[in-house]
Structure formats: structure tokens, C-alpha cells
Design a protein around this motif. Sequence first.
Motif, PDB file in Angstrom:
ATOM      1  N   LYS A   2       0.846  -1.187   0.000  1.00 41.69           N
ATOM      2  CA  LYS A   2       0.000   0.000   0.000  1.00 41.69           C
ATOM      3  C   LYS A   2       0.884   1.240   0.000  1.00 41.69           C
ATOM      4  O   LYS A   2       1.830   1.333   0.774  1.00 41.69           O
ATOM      5  CB  LYS A   2      -0.919   0.016   1.212  1.00 41.69           C
ATOM      6  N   LEU A   3       0.528   2.175  -0.899  1.00 41.94           N
ATOM      7  CA  LEU A   3       1.287   3.413  -1.049  1.00 41.94           C
ATOM      8  C   LEU A   3       0.360   4.611  -1.048  1.00 41.94           C
ATOM      9  O   LEU A   3      -0.799   4.519  -1.458  1.00 41.94           O
ATOM     10  CB  LEU A   3       2.074   3.389  -2.371  1.00 41.94           C
ATOM     11  N   ILE A   4       0.895   5.760  -0.647  1.00 35.80           N
ATOM     12  CA  ILE A   4       0.197   7.042  -0.751  1.00 35.80           C
ATOM     13  C   ILE A   4       0.787   7.743  -1.962  1.00 35.80           C
ATOM     14  O   ILE A   4       2.006   7.933  -2.036  1.00 35.80           O
ATOM     15  CB  ILE A   4       0.423   7.917   0.495  1.00 35.80           C
ATOM     16  N   LEU A   5      -0.051   8.115  -2.915  1.00 28.85           N
ATOM     17  CA  LEU A   5       0.442   8.781  -4.121  1.00 28.85           C
ATOM     18  C   LEU A   5       0.781  10.234  -3.825  1.00 28.85           C
ATOM     19  O   LEU A   5      -0.022  10.967  -3.240  1.00 28.85           O
ATOM     20  CB  LEU A   5      -0.586   8.696  -5.239  1.00 28.85           C
ATOM     21  N   LEU A  15      -3.316  12.343  -6.633  1.00 28.36           N
ATOM     22  CA  LEU A  15      -2.565  12.811  -5.473  1.00 28.36           C
ATOM     23  C   LEU A  15      -3.334  12.544  -4.182  1.00 28.36           C
ATOM     24  O   LEU A  15      -4.502  12.883  -4.066  1.00 28.36           O
ATOM     25  CB  LEU A  15      -2.297  14.316  -5.623  1.00 28.36           C
ATOM     26  N   GLY A  16      -2.669  11.897  -3.224  1.00 24.30           N
ATOM     27  CA  GLY A  16      -3.264  11.664  -1.922  1.00 24.30           C
ATOM     28  C   GLY A  16      -4.011  10.351  -1.778  1.00 24.30           C
ATOM     29  O   GLY A  16      -4.356   9.962  -0.671  1.00 24.30           O
ATOM     30  N   GLN A  17      -4.263   9.663  -2.865  1.00 25.51           N
ATOM     31  CA  GLN A  17      -4.971   8.398  -2.776  1.00 25.51           C
ATOM     32  C   GLN A  17      -4.052   7.312  -2.217  1.00 25.51           C
ATOM     33  O   GLN A  17      -2.857   7.293  -2.490  1.00 25.51           O
ATOM     34  CB  GLN A  17      -5.456   7.931  -4.147  1.00 25.51           C
ATOM     35  N   VAL A  18      -4.636   6.394  -1.454  1.00 31.88           N
ATOM     36  CA  VAL A  18      -3.920   5.219  -0.992  1.00 31.88           C
ATOM     37  C   VAL A  18      -4.257   4.096  -1.962  1.00 31.88           C
ATOM     38  O   VAL A  18      -5.430   3.776  -2.159  1.00 31.88           O
ATOM     39  CB  VAL A  18      -4.322   4.840   0.450  1.00 31.88           C
ATOM     40  N   VAL A  19      -3.224   3.547  -2.607  1.00 31.22           N
ATOM     41  CA  VAL A  19      -3.429   2.518  -3.620  1.00 31.22           C
ATOM     42  C   VAL A  19      -2.640   1.272  -3.252  1.00 31.22           C
ATOM     43  O   VAL A  19      -1.641   1.341  -2.533  1.00 31.22           O
ATOM     44  CB  VAL A  19      -3.007   3.005  -5.021  1.00 31.22           C
ATOM     45  N   PRO A  32      11.171   5.389  -5.889  1.00 32.80           N
ATOM     46  CA  PRO A  32      12.381   6.108  -6.340  1.00 32.80           C
ATOM     47  C   PRO A  32      12.088   7.357  -7.174  1.00 32.80           C
ATOM     48  O   PRO A  32      12.842   8.325  -7.137  1.00 32.80           O
ATOM     49  CB  PRO A  32      13.133   5.078  -7.190  1.00 32.80           C
ATOM     50  N   GLN A  33      10.990   7.355  -7.931  1.00 36.23           N
ATOM     51  CA  GLN A  33      10.634   8.510  -8.748  1.00 36.23           C
ATOM     52  C   GLN A  33       9.986   9.618  -7.919  1.00 36.23           C
ATOM     53  O   GLN A  33       9.715  10.701  -8.435  1.00 36.23           O
ATOM     54  CB  GLN A  33       9.676   8.099  -9.874  1.00 36.23           C
ATOM     55  N   GLY A  34       9.698   9.358  -6.660  1.00 35.56           N
ATOM     56  CA  GLY A  34       9.057  10.348  -5.803  1.00 35.56           C
ATOM     57  C   GLY A  34       7.568  10.466  -6.047  1.00 35.56           C
ATOM     58  O   GLY A  34       6.942  11.450  -5.642  1.00 35.56           O
ATOM     59  N   LEU A  35       6.988   9.464  -6.698  1.00 34.24           N
ATOM     60  CA  LEU A  35       5.563   9.502  -7.009  1.00 34.24           C
ATOM     61  C   LEU A  35       4.703   8.956  -5.876  1.00 34.24           C
ATOM     62  O   LEU A  35       3.496   9.177  -5.856  1.00 34.24           O
ATOM     63  CB  LEU A  35       5.288   8.705  -8.287  1.00 34.24           C
ATOM     64  N   ALA A  36       5.326   8.212  -4.949  1.00 29.75           N
ATOM     65  CA  ALA A  36       4.557   7.608  -3.858  1.00 29.75           C
ATOM     66  C   ALA A  36       5.445   7.392  -2.642  1.00 29.75           C
ATOM     67  O   ALA A  36       6.675   7.474  -2.723  1.00 29.75           O
ATOM     68  CB  ALA A  36       3.962   6.280  -4.321  1.00 29.75           C
ATOM     69  N   MET A  37       4.770   7.120  -1.490  1.00 26.54           N
ATOM     70  CA  MET A  37       5.477   6.771  -0.260  1.00 26.54           C
ATOM     71  C   MET A  37       4.672   5.667   0.426  1.00 26.54           C
ATOM     72  O   MET A  37       3.481   5.503   0.153  1.00 26.54           O
ATOM     73  CB  MET A  37       5.633   7.986   0.663  1.00 26.54           C
ATOM     74  N   LEU A  38       5.335   4.900   1.259  1.00 24.60           N
ATOM     75  CA  LEU A  38       4.657   3.822   1.968  1.00 24.60           C
ATOM     76  C   LEU A  38       3.489   4.367   2.783  1.00 24.60           C
ATOM     77  O   LEU A  38       3.592   5.442   3.370  1.00 24.60           O
ATOM     78  CB  LEU A  38       5.629   3.089   2.890  1.00 24.60           C
ATOM     79  N   ALA A  39       2.415   3.607   2.824  1.00 30.03           N
ATOM     80  CA  ALA A  39       1.225   4.036   3.566  1.00 30.03           C
ATOM     81  C   ALA A  39       1.303   3.502   4.994  1.00 30.03           C
ATOM     82  O   ALA A  39       0.831   2.417   5.283  1.00 30.03           O
ATOM     83  CB  ALA A  39      -0.030   3.540   2.868  1.00 30.03           C
ATOM     84  N   ASN A  40       1.925   4.279   5.869  1.00 30.03           N
ATOM     85  CA  ASN A  40       1.919   3.941   7.295  1.00 30.03           C
ATOM     86  C   ASN A  40       1.539   5.200   8.073  1.00 30.03           C
ATOM     87  O   ASN A  40       1.409   6.285   7.493  1.00 30.03           O
ATOM     88  CB  ASN A  40       3.271   3.364   7.753  1.00 30.03           C
ATOM     89  N   ALA A  41       1.354   5.091   9.364  1.00 31.90           N
ATOM     90  CA  ALA A  41       0.829   6.205  10.177  1.00 31.90           C
ATOM     91  C   ALA A  41       1.743   7.428  10.125  1.00 31.90           C
ATOM     92  O   ALA A  41       1.276   8.565   9.955  1.00 31.90           O
ATOM     93  CB  ALA A  41       0.624   5.750  11.619  1.00 31.90           C
ATOM     94  N   SER A  42       3.045   7.233  10.255  1.00 30.54           N
ATOM     95  CA  SER A  42       3.960   8.390  10.259  1.00 30.54           C
ATOM     96  C   SER A  42       4.003   9.072   8.898  1.00 30.54           C
ATOM     97  O   SER A  42       4.057  10.306   8.812  1.00 30.54           O
ATOM     98  CB  SER A  42       5.359   7.974  10.708  1.00 30.54           C
ATOM     99  N   ASN A  43       3.984   8.277   7.816  1.00 30.03           N
ATOM    100  CA  ASN A  43       3.988   8.871   6.478  1.00 30.03           C
ATOM    101  C   ASN A  43       2.681   9.596   6.184  1.00 30.03           C
ATOM    102  O   ASN A  43       2.672  10.604   5.479  1.00 30.03           O
ATOM    103  CB  ASN A  43       4.250   7.811   5.412  1.00 30.03           C
ATOM    104  N   GLN A  44       1.564   9.115   6.708  1.00 28.16           N
ATOM    105  CA  GLN A  44       0.294   9.793   6.477  1.00 28.16           C
ATOM    106  C   GLN A  44       0.277  11.156   7.162  1.00 28.16           C
ATOM    107  O   GLN A  44      -0.232  12.126   6.606  1.00 28.16           O
ATOM    108  CB  GLN A  44      -0.873   8.939   6.945  1.00 28.16           C
ATOM    109  N   LYS A  45       0.851  11.235   8.368  1.00 29.33           N
ATOM    110  CA  LYS A  45       0.929  12.527   9.067  1.00 29.33           C
ATOM    111  C   LYS A  45       1.825  13.497   8.298  1.00 29.33           C
ATOM    112  O   LYS A  45       1.476  14.662   8.109  1.00 29.33           O
ATOM    113  CB  LYS A  45       1.446  12.338  10.485  1.00 29.33           C
TER     114      LYS A  45
END
Length: 185
Positions: A2-5, A15-19, A32-45
Motif C-alpha cells: 500500500k502506497l500514498i500517491l 494525489l493523496g490516494q492510498v493505492v 524512487p521517482q518520488g511519485l509515492a510513499m509507503l502508507a503507514n501512520a507516520s507517512n500519512q501525518k
Amino acid sequence: MKLILRADVDNLGRLGQVVKVKPGYGRNYLIPQGLAMLANASNQKSFEVERKKLQAMMDAVKAEAQALADKLSAAEVLIRVRTGESDRLYGSVTAATIVDALAEMGIEMDKRKLDLDDPIRALGEYAVSAKLHPDVRAEITVRVVKHDWVPGQEAAEDQDLAEASEAPGTTEANDAGKAEQEETA
């Protein structure tokens, strides 16, 4: 996985969707392209803090794409090509040819953004679509003409044909038309 776009990604989300994506796609391309980040609590904040900045950046990119679309829609690309006896092109007009003609006009763009399924292989006027942003598309008018073509040449030829057909007694149709006019009068 699961990633946050962090940006709009074609065929995936906004942008902002969890996929949910396959691990290789996320790990090797999106993150690596900076298009997404892991969907965890700290990354969501941290994403919520960063969201306004990313949205402003996305809006700026969209506005730039819209300005380019307006330029492209207003422009007519004239491409001069060599032809054979029966007006068949030597070679073809490709996306790269169109982009080079646009560059001569002062409009820079990537040839991969043009939606040209098959190369152009005949003289004429074509509408070529360009996808500049997921929400912005432009229609480019591409005119393929002979290398020795002069503007206004077709208008003069059409006028000569019209004058020849209006000349008295030139065709049977004109004679029949005159006979009908005399009968009604």
C-alpha cells in the motif's frame, strides 16, 4: 504493498490516494521517482503537512500544460514533404517530424506526448491529439503539403476550375441548366 500517491499517476490514481500495487512496481518505480510513499501512520501525518505544497505544485504543472495546450490549439503546423508523381510521400510524417516543426515555431514538447497511432503517409490536413497532462489534451492541426507548395495555391486552382465551369457552352450540364432557366422564364 500500500502506497500514498504524491502525484497523479496515469492508470493508477490521484494525489493523496492510498493505492495497492505490486511490490516491485512500488519499490522499483513509484518510490524512487518520488511519485509515492509507503502508507503507514507516520507517512500519512507527514503527507498531510506536505499535501498543500504538493497540490500547489500539481496545479502549477496543470496550468503550464493548459497554457501549452492553448498555444498548440492555436497553431497550424505546416510540414513540407517531397512527393512522387502521384502525390505519394517519400517516407512519412512521424511524431518526431511534428515536434521538430513545432520547435521551429518556438513551441517545445516531447514527442511521446503526441497520440499519433500511425505515421502520416499522404498529403492533407490532420488533427493530431496531444496528451499534456492527465486532465489536459490539445488538438494540433498538421498540414502536410508538397515541398514547392505556395500559400493560396489551392484557392487559385479552385477559382480557375470554377471560372472554367461557368464559361458558356463548356459542359452539357451548363447547357441543360440554361434550358431549364429559359423554360421557367
